[in-house]
Write a protein that holds these residues in place. Structure first.
Motif, PDB file in Angstrom:
ATOM      1  N   ALA A   1     -47.817  33.875  -4.258  1.00 37.97           N
ATOM      2  CA  ALA A   1     -47.912  33.030  -3.068  1.00 37.97           C
ATOM      3  C   ALA A   1     -47.747  31.569  -3.452  1.00 37.97           C
ATOM      4  CB  ALA A   1     -49.256  33.237  -2.385  1.00 37.97           C
TER       5      ALA A   1
ATOM      6  N   TYR B   1     -57.176  25.734  -2.242  1.00 42.89           N
ATOM      7  CA  TYR B   1     -56.136  26.224  -3.157  1.00 42.89           C
ATOM      8  C   TYR B   1     -56.094  25.333  -4.387  1.00 42.89           C
ATOM      9  CZ  TYR B   1     -54.305  29.287   0.509  1.00 42.89           C
ATOM     10  OH  TYR B   1     -54.160  30.254   1.452  1.00 42.89           O
ATOM     11  N   ASP B   2     -56.021  24.011  -4.122  1.00 45.50           N
ATOM     12  CA  ASP B   2     -56.050  23.064  -5.242  1.00 45.50           C
ATOM     13  C   ASP B   2     -57.224  22.132  -5.024  1.00 45.50           C
ATOM     14  OD1 ASP B   2     -53.460  24.074  -6.220  1.00 45.50           O
ATOM     15  OD2 ASP B   2     -52.710  23.109  -4.399  1.00 45.50           O
TER      16      ASP B   2
ATOM     17  N   VAL C   1     -59.524  23.936   2.316  1.00 38.62           N
ATOM     18  CA  VAL C   1     -58.835  24.569   3.437  1.00 38.62           C
ATOM     19  C   VAL C   1     -59.837  25.245   4.367  1.00 38.62           C
ATOM     20  CG1 VAL C   1     -57.143  26.319   4.058  1.00 38.62           C
ATOM     21  CG2 VAL C   1     -56.745  24.876   2.072  1.00 38.62           C
TER      22      VAL C   1
ATOM     23  N   ALA D   1     -55.168  26.301  15.768  1.00 36.20           N
ATOM     24  CA  ALA D   1     -53.876  25.655  15.586  1.00 36.20           C
ATOM     25  C   ALA D   1     -53.276  26.056  14.247  1.00 36.20           C
ATOM     26  CB  ALA D   1     -54.057  24.141  15.642  1.00 36.20           C
ATOM     27  N   SER D   2     -51.983  25.865  14.140  1.00 34.57           N
ATOM     28  CA  SER D   2     -51.281  26.142  12.904  1.00 34.57           C
ATOM     29  C   SER D   2     -51.837  25.241  11.791  1.00 34.57           C
ATOM     30  CB  SER D   2     -49.802  25.877  13.144  1.00 34.57           C
ATOM     31  OG  SER D   2     -49.139  25.808  11.947  1.00 34.57           O
ATOM     32  N   GLY D   3     -52.096  25.812  10.644  1.00 39.31           N
ATOM     33  CA  GLY D   3     -52.623  25.032   9.528  1.00 39.31           C
ATOM     34  C   GLY D   3     -54.135  24.948   9.514  1.00 39.31           C
ATOM     35  N   SER D   4     -54.806  25.631  10.450  1.00 40.77           N
ATOM     36  CA  SER D   4     -56.263  25.508  10.481  1.00 40.77           C
ATOM     37  C   SER D   4     -56.949  26.438   9.484  1.00 40.77           C
ATOM     38  CB  SER D   4     -56.776  25.770  11.896  1.00 40.77           C
ATOM     39  OG  SER D   4     -56.373  27.046  12.328  1.00 40.77           O
ATOM     40  N   GLY D   5     -56.178  27.293   8.811  1.00 40.30           N
ATOM     41  CA  GLY D   5     -56.774  28.105   7.743  1.00 40.30           C
ATOM     42  C   GLY D   5     -56.967  29.566   8.102  1.00 40.30           C
ATOM     43  N   LYS D   6     -56.317  30.020   9.189  1.00 40.02           N
ATOM     44  CA  LYS D   6     -56.498  31.409   9.624  1.00 40.02           C
ATOM     45  C   LYS D   6     -55.934  32.396   8.604  1.00 40.02           C
ATOM     46  CE  LYS D   6     -54.093  30.789  13.392  1.00 40.02           C
ATOM     47  NZ  LYS D   6     -53.577  29.447  13.109  1.00 40.02           N
ATOM     48  N   SER D   7     -54.707  32.144   8.153  1.00 36.86           N
ATOM     49  CA  SER D   7     -54.098  33.065   7.190  1.00 36.86           C
ATOM     50  C   SER D   7     -54.898  33.077   5.892  1.00 36.86           C
ATOM     51  CB  SER D   7     -52.661  32.657   6.897  1.00 36.86           C
ATOM     52  OG  SER D   7     -51.905  32.726   8.082  1.00 36.86           O
ATOM     53  N   THR D   8     -55.384  31.911   5.505  1.00 36.24           N
ATOM     54  CA  THR D   8     -56.188  31.819   4.289  1.00 36.24           C
ATOM     55  C   THR D   8     -57.428  32.702   4.404  1.00 36.24           C
ATOM     56  OG1 THR D   8     -55.433  29.558   4.046  1.00 36.24           O
ATOM     57  CG2 THR D   8     -57.362  30.192   2.766  1.00 36.24           C
TER      58      THR D   8
ATOM     59  N   ARG E   1     -56.545  36.280   3.863  1.00 38.59           N
ATOM     60  CA  ARG E   1     -56.286  36.604   2.454  1.00 38.59           C
ATOM     61  C   ARG E   1     -57.563  36.639   1.640  1.00 38.59           C
ATOM     62  NH1 ARG E   1     -51.261  32.568   1.967  1.00 38.59           N
ATOM     63  NH2 ARG E   1     -49.785  33.746   3.238  1.00 38.59           N
TER      64      ARG E   1
ATOM     65  N   TRP F   1     -57.673  35.732  -3.376  1.00 37.54           N
ATOM     66  CA  TRP F   1     -58.304  34.686  -4.176  1.00 37.54           C
ATOM     67  C   TRP F   1     -59.818  34.902  -4.095  1.00 37.54           C
ATOM     68  CZ3 TRP F   1     -53.902  33.453  -1.414  1.00 37.54           C
ATOM     69  CH2 TRP F   1     -52.893  32.774  -2.106  1.00 37.54           C
TER      70      TRP F   1
HETATM   71  N1  LIG Z   1     -50.560  29.253  -1.375  1.00 39.11           N
HETATM   72  C1  LIG Z   1     -50.981  28.053  -0.938  1.00 39.11           C
HETATM   73  N2  LIG Z   1     -51.147  27.053  -1.828  1.00 39.11           N
HETATM   74  C2  LIG Z   1     -51.578  25.842  -1.414  1.00 39.11           C
HETATM   75  N3  LIG Z   1     -51.848  25.525  -0.152  1.00 39.11           N
HETATM   76  C3  LIG Z   1     -51.707  26.470   0.800  1.00 39.11           C
HETATM   77  C4  LIG Z   1     -51.261  27.791   0.449  1.00 39.11           C
HETATM   78  N4  LIG Z   1     -51.226  28.512   1.583  1.00 39.11           N
HETATM   79  C5  LIG Z   1     -51.618  27.703   2.593  1.00 39.11           C
HETATM   80  N5  LIG Z   1     -51.912  26.472   2.134  1.00 39.11           N
HETATM   81  C6  LIG Z   1     -52.423  25.333   2.926  1.00 39.11           C
HETATM   82  O1  LIG Z   1     -53.644  25.715   3.519  1.00 39.11           O
HETATM   83  C7  LIG Z   1     -53.760  25.223   4.834  1.00 39.11           C
HETATM   84  C8  LIG Z   1     -54.101  26.362   5.782  1.00 39.11           C
HETATM   85  O2  LIG Z   1     -53.017  27.244   5.838  1.00 39.11           O
HETATM   86  P1  LIG Z   1     -53.066  28.650   6.587  1.00 39.11           P
HETATM   87  O3  LIG Z   1     -54.273  29.375   6.143  1.00 39.11           O
HETATM   88  O4  LIG Z   1     -51.756  29.312   6.402  1.00 39.11           O
HETATM   89  O5  LIG Z   1     -53.251  28.206   8.105  1.00 39.11           O
HETATM   90  P2  LIG Z   1     -52.871  28.985   9.428  1.00 39.11           P
HETATM   91  O6  LIG Z   1     -52.653  30.412   9.113  1.00 39.11           O
HETATM   92  O7  LIG Z   1     -54.047  28.739  10.319  1.00 39.11           O
HETATM   93  O8  LIG Z   1     -51.648  28.342   9.955  1.00 39.11           O
HETATM   94  C9  LIG Z   1     -52.449  24.550   5.152  1.00 39.11           C
HETATM   95  O9  LIG Z   1     -52.666  23.149   5.034  1.00 39.11           O
HETATM   96  C10 LIG Z   1     -51.491  25.033   4.099  1.00 39.11           C
HETATM   97  O10 LIG Z   1     -50.582  24.026   3.777  1.00 39.11           O
END
Ligand SMILES: Nc1ncnc2c1ncn2[C@@H]1O[C@H](COP(=O)(O)OP(=O)(O)O)[C@@H](O)[C@H]1O
Ligand SMILES: [Mg+2]
Length: 547
Positions: free
Chosen positions: A109, A344-345, A349, A368-375, A378, A384
């Motif tokens: 990823a 992540y770094d 998030v 909203a997009s970027g709010s950390g839902k996908s994170t 995972r 992680w």
């Molecule tokens: N593999 C990754 N490495 C570093 N930063 C990431 C990674 N994946 C997502 N991000 C950052 O984490 C934040 C949340 O992302 P994400 O969980 O995808 O949000 P959402 O699904 O709500 O749109 C974003 O700012 C994105 O840029």
């Protein structure tokens, strides 16, 4: 480099055979001119020391025999070398894949996908040069030179010294110098080649955009610039290699002359007889083969070692999450997050997120997009480990649950579904290899994709093109859902499962989620209110916080 050599240990027998064949082969090659000269000398009426006098016929036969033997030995040597090389390459490949499996999905990823691809494809391939054309040639050259120094030194020690110095110059000093001189260009050429192929691939993927926005000329200029840069570097490399070859040839000539001169001087001082001086010169002249092979390695050696470095770095990399190998087959009794923070770094998030998914329930998350839902999804899969707080399944910390059991309990459908080259059926069976046709169809109906599949000319056996490009985003997404339904894990995590679907297909999928209520636990992420309608409870996320 020692690590690489260590790999060859189990194949030491084959390696030894290769070196023996190589040495014997070179000895045959050296003997041919020596024998011919000795014969000529004896025909002229001078016998050379201990050399046996043969009749011309016998000599011709021996020469022919040596020629054939030389060929056979060389063949054997190369066979052994390549046997070792390809055996080891297979082993290294499987180690690399094992370590990618260990490192993924966090590693895949991340940002360095490109460099992983080049390690897996190009770098491993380059190790062939090391295993097949570096290790045994070094052994062969060392041994052959030792034999020659001994032989020539037997005629006169002074000549032995000349020979030893000669071999060291041609076989060690020149390759080292060439390798040092070519190192920067070698590294540059690899980087430039990688950049060029990325650029080409990028352009191909975005061909439609390039054409639409009339950017073809700019892209072409970029391509020209990159290939010209690469060509320049390669010219520098070629120049370095040719200089090396020229220096080697000059050295060989000078050294042979030196032997002749020293031999003549020794003869003048009556230390040796004339035929011995002549034979020593011929021996010396014809014995540079194995060291010249080493000299030719010089240019490529740095690149090979750099590749080896990258492969070994990948093998040694520590995974983000440690695989858990022991533990009970726990049942699924709900999932929870407690005060979880994650980065992540540097940048945080998720910030102090708590969440509870009761068994049998359907929980929705919007944001909203970027709010950390996908994170969050995972982290529930333990791609992680969390920075702070804890994630648990059935009230057990997720990092203590056996990893393969965890994969059985959970199924994640992400927004993008990857389809492998193969039929639709093959792609579905990945989720459950022993599924019957009935089960396949049931899962596809639930994912609202069965009718679409049946409308295709070959139904479930229809091949999906490379990267699944022949299917639309919505079709791929529904196949991804069908896979998850087929996998039949008690806990289903859906990350924007309906983002590419129209209202009709969304409705079918929501209905089948609803039908499975109680049988399965579902966490569904979506920014659509309509999708949330099916959830028992819906939460919303904002910039990493649950509200
Ligand atoms: N593999 C990754 N490495 C570093 N930063 C990431 C990674 N994946 C997502 N991000 C950052 O984490 C934040 C949340 O992302 P994400 O969980 O995808 O949000 P959402 O699904 O709500 O749109 C974003 O700012 C994105 O840029
Ligand atoms: Mg997302």
């Amino acid at each position: 480099m020692w690590r690489l050599l260590g790999l060859t240990r189990p194949l030491a027998g084959v390696m030894a055979l290769s070196v023996i064949c190589g040495v014997a082969g070179h000895c045959c090659a050296i003997l041919i001119p020596v024998l011919a000269v000795a014969e000529a000398l004896s025909l002229a009426g001078v016998t050379a020391g201990a050399w046996p006098a043969l009749s011309p016929g016998a000599c011709a036969a021996v020469l022919a025999g040596l020629g054939v033997l030389r060929g056979v030995l060389h063949y054997l040597e190369q066979t052994c070398n390549h046997y070792i090389a390809f055996k080891l390459l297979a082993q290294v490949r499987s180690q690399v894949f094992a370590s990618l499996r260990r490192l993924s999905p966090a590693k895949l990823a991340g940002a360095d996908k490109g460099s992983i691809i080049s390690t897996v494809t190009a770098d491993i391939e380059l190790l062939e040069v090391f295993f097949a054309h570096t290790v045994s040639p070094v052994g062969i050259a060392t041994l052959t030179c030792a034999v020659m120094v001994r032989l020539i030194g037997g005629l006169a020690w002074q000549l032995g010294v000349v020979a030893a110095v000669g071999y060291l110059l041609v076989g060690v000093a020149v390759p080292l110098a060439v390798s040092r001189a070519c190192a920067p260009a070698g590294v540059a050429s690899r980087t430039q080649a990688a950049a060029l192929s990325t650029y080409v691939l990028d352009g191909l993927r975005g061909l439609a955009e390039v054409l639409q926005f009339g950017a073809a000329a700019t892209r072409l200029d970029g391509l020209d610039e990159r290939s010209e840069g690469l060509a320049q570097t390669q010219r520098r490399l070629a120049a370095g290699a040719s200089t090396g070859a020229a220096v080697t040839q000059a050295l060989v000539t000078v050294l042979s002359l030196t032997t002749l001169v020293v031999g003549a001087a020794l003869w003048g001082a009556s230390s040796i007889d004339a035929p011995s001086a002549v034979l020593a010169t011929v021996l010396q002249l014809s014995s540079f083969g194995p060291v010249i092979a080493l000299a030719n390695l010089g240019g490529g050696l740095q690149g090979t070692l750099a590749s080896a470095r990258r492969v070994i770095d990948l093998l040694d990399e520590e995974p983000q999450v440690e695989e858990v190998l022991e533990g009970d087959d726990i049942a699924f009794e709900g999932a929870a997050m407690k005060n979880v923070s994650f980065a992540y770094d540097e940048e945080r998030v998720l910030d102090n997120v708590s969440l509870s998914v009761p068994v049998g329930g359907i929980v929705g998350i919007t944001g909203a997009s970027g709010s950390g839902k996908s994170t969050l999804c995972r982290l529930l899969m333990r791609f992680w480990d969390v920075t702070r707080g804890q994630v648990s399944i059935s009230a057990q910390r997720i990092d203590t649950i056996r990893t393969d059991r965890l994969r059985e309990l959970e199924s994640l459908v992400e927004q993008d579904t990857y389809l492998f080259h193969g039929s639709i059926k093959d792609n579905l069976l990945i989720a459950r290899p022993d599924a019957s046709q009935g089960q396949l169809e049931e899962a596809c109906r639930a994912a609202s994709v069965h009718d679409f599949i049946m409308s295709l000319p070959r139904g479930y056996d229809t091949p999906v093109g490379e990267l699944g490009d022949t299917l639309s985003g919505g079709e791929r997404q529904r196949l991804g859902l069908a896979r998850a339904f087929l996998h039949d894990a008690p806990f289903l995590i859906l990350d924007e499962p309906t983002s590419n679907l129209d209202a009709l297909n969304e409705g079918v999928i929501l209905r089948s989620l609803d039908e499975q209520r109680g049988r399965r636990t579902v966490l569904v992420v979506s920014h659509r209110a309509s999708t949330m309608a099916v959830a028992d409870a819906s939460l919303s996320m904002d910039r990493g916080r649950m509200s």
